[in-house]
Write a protein that holds these residues in place. Sequence first.
Motif, PDB file in Angstrom:
ATOM      1  N   HIS A   1      54.650  59.982 -12.757  1.00 12.59           N
ATOM      2  CA  HIS A   1      53.599  59.447 -11.878  1.00 12.59           C
ATOM      3  C   HIS A   1      52.948  60.569 -11.073  1.00 12.59           C
ATOM      4  N   ASP A   2      52.817  61.728 -11.704  1.00  9.98           N
ATOM      5  CA  ASP A   2      52.285  62.896 -11.010  1.00  9.98           C
ATOM      6  C   ASP A   2      50.912  62.635 -10.412  1.00  9.98           C
ATOM      7  N   SER A   3      50.050  61.926 -11.139  1.00  9.56           N
ATOM      8  CA  SER A   3      48.697  61.685 -10.630  1.00  9.56           C
ATOM      9  C   SER A   3      48.718  60.789  -9.402  1.00  9.56           C
ATOM     10  N   VAL A   4      49.668  59.822  -9.363  1.00 10.51           N
ATOM     11  CA  VAL A   4      49.787  58.953  -8.190  1.00 10.51           C
ATOM     12  C   VAL A   4      50.262  59.756  -6.988  1.00 10.51           C
ATOM     13  N   PHE A   5      51.281  60.588  -7.196  1.00  7.83           N
ATOM     14  CA  PHE A   5      51.786  61.396  -6.085  1.00  7.83           C
ATOM     15  C   PHE A   5      50.743  62.412  -5.623  1.00  7.83           C
ATOM     16  N   ALA A   6      49.958  62.941  -6.545  1.00  6.84           N
ATOM     17  CA  ALA A   6      48.887  63.862  -6.162  1.00  6.84           C
ATOM     18  C   ALA A   6      47.863  63.153  -5.282  1.00  6.84           C
ATOM     19  N   ARG A   7      47.555  61.900  -5.621  1.00  2.07           N
ATOM     20  CA  ARG A   7      46.626  61.108  -4.800  1.00  2.07           C
ATOM     21  C   ARG A   7      47.213  60.855  -3.416  1.00  2.07           C
TER      22      ARG A   7
ATOM     23  N   GLN B   1      46.988  63.969  -1.402  1.00  2.00           N
ATOM     24  CA  GLN B   1      45.611  64.218  -1.001  1.00  2.00           C
ATOM     25  C   GLN B   1      45.156  63.257   0.102  1.00  2.00           C
ATOM     26  N   ASP B   2      45.453  61.969  -0.067  1.00  2.00           N
ATOM     27  CA  ASP B   2      44.935  60.955   0.857  1.00  2.00           C
ATOM     28  C   ASP B   2      45.741  60.837   2.146  1.00  2.00           C
TER      29      ASP B   2
END
Length: 391
Positions: A98-104, A107-108
Amino acid sequence: MRIAILMGAMAAAGALHAQEPPCGGGFDAFVEGLKAEAVTLGHAPETAERFLSGVSQSDAVLKADRRQGIFQDPFITFSRKLISQSRLDKGRQMAERHDSVFARIEQDYGLSRGVLLAFWAFETDYGAFQGDYNTLNALVTLAHDCRRPEIFRPQIFSALSLYENGDFDPATTTGAWAGEIGMVQMLPKDILENGVDGDGDGHVTLKTSAPDALLSGAKMLSHLGWRPNEPWLQEVVLPGDLVWYDTGMHATKTVAEWEQLGVRARNGQLDDGRLEASIVIPQGKDGPAFIAYPNFRVYFEWNQSFTYVLTAAYFGTRLEGAPVYDAGNPAPGLSGDQMKRLQAKLTERGYDVGEVDGILGAGTRAAVRDVQREFGLPADAWPTPELLQRL
């Protein structure tokens, strides 16, 4: 695995009514009272009727509410029970998946992925064990029980709002015994206020959607006061001549001031010297030692147990590469029965330790620290058989 009530519910309940909400009495009459209150809150009578029509009292929920002996374990024992190599390995796998979720999230919300991974692991073993208690039955049972109705009654009406949104089924929605739902175990009001549709399907589904669960958990921590891009916990080495009374969450100094007193990071460097921080020694001066940064306090808004909070915060650092803590050689502690005797003795001396439950909570720690100083012992808030004997 959910083992305590979310603090967000406490704050919500306190704002609801100055007086205690109704509880007890006949269960059917209690449910009719809930329907009537739902209407006064603006819900349609037929909706409230449908929502509550099949609710029933749960003896299993009441038994679970009174069975939380795991909190009697000291930090070293508790953390070793909860942290395993398999949980570490799975956490790192989930971070990649879930790298993209954790990156979001990073960021947020400025929230490090280890923090949420640790909650995800401890609450439900990364979603594998979310609880099979009917959520509505659990909430209504605990609201009817007069031990903490102010916490649970508001959650029923939040669940009703989720039902109206199509995000709660009173017959099939299940979770933990205290009404928490989903992979990171959030109460209905928290979902209503902080739920995020992370996968874009138009619904907040914390039971089956990891993006929804993780982003909702991140938003909730942000709402509770998480300071973006700041640390939360770090293991330290303490000088032998530290003033032990100044350790604990009641006392803060800047990181620079702690460094001047001889506190050092066990690995790497301490963070920004301007940050206010506390020194945490869960099993006294000869056991593990950590510096707790401002974000560590946010954990107590999620969960009230000191041992759980410290273990979750520490596990978050492990998931991001920190080594196993140095357990040291702490003095022997007290059994559950001994802790209850200690709490009774402290109560007799006028200290407010809360319930005599055998759990070393904040009130007991504060009282222990005071009597240790009175007796000329190191005031490290770790109760020992010697202290109990003196009392």
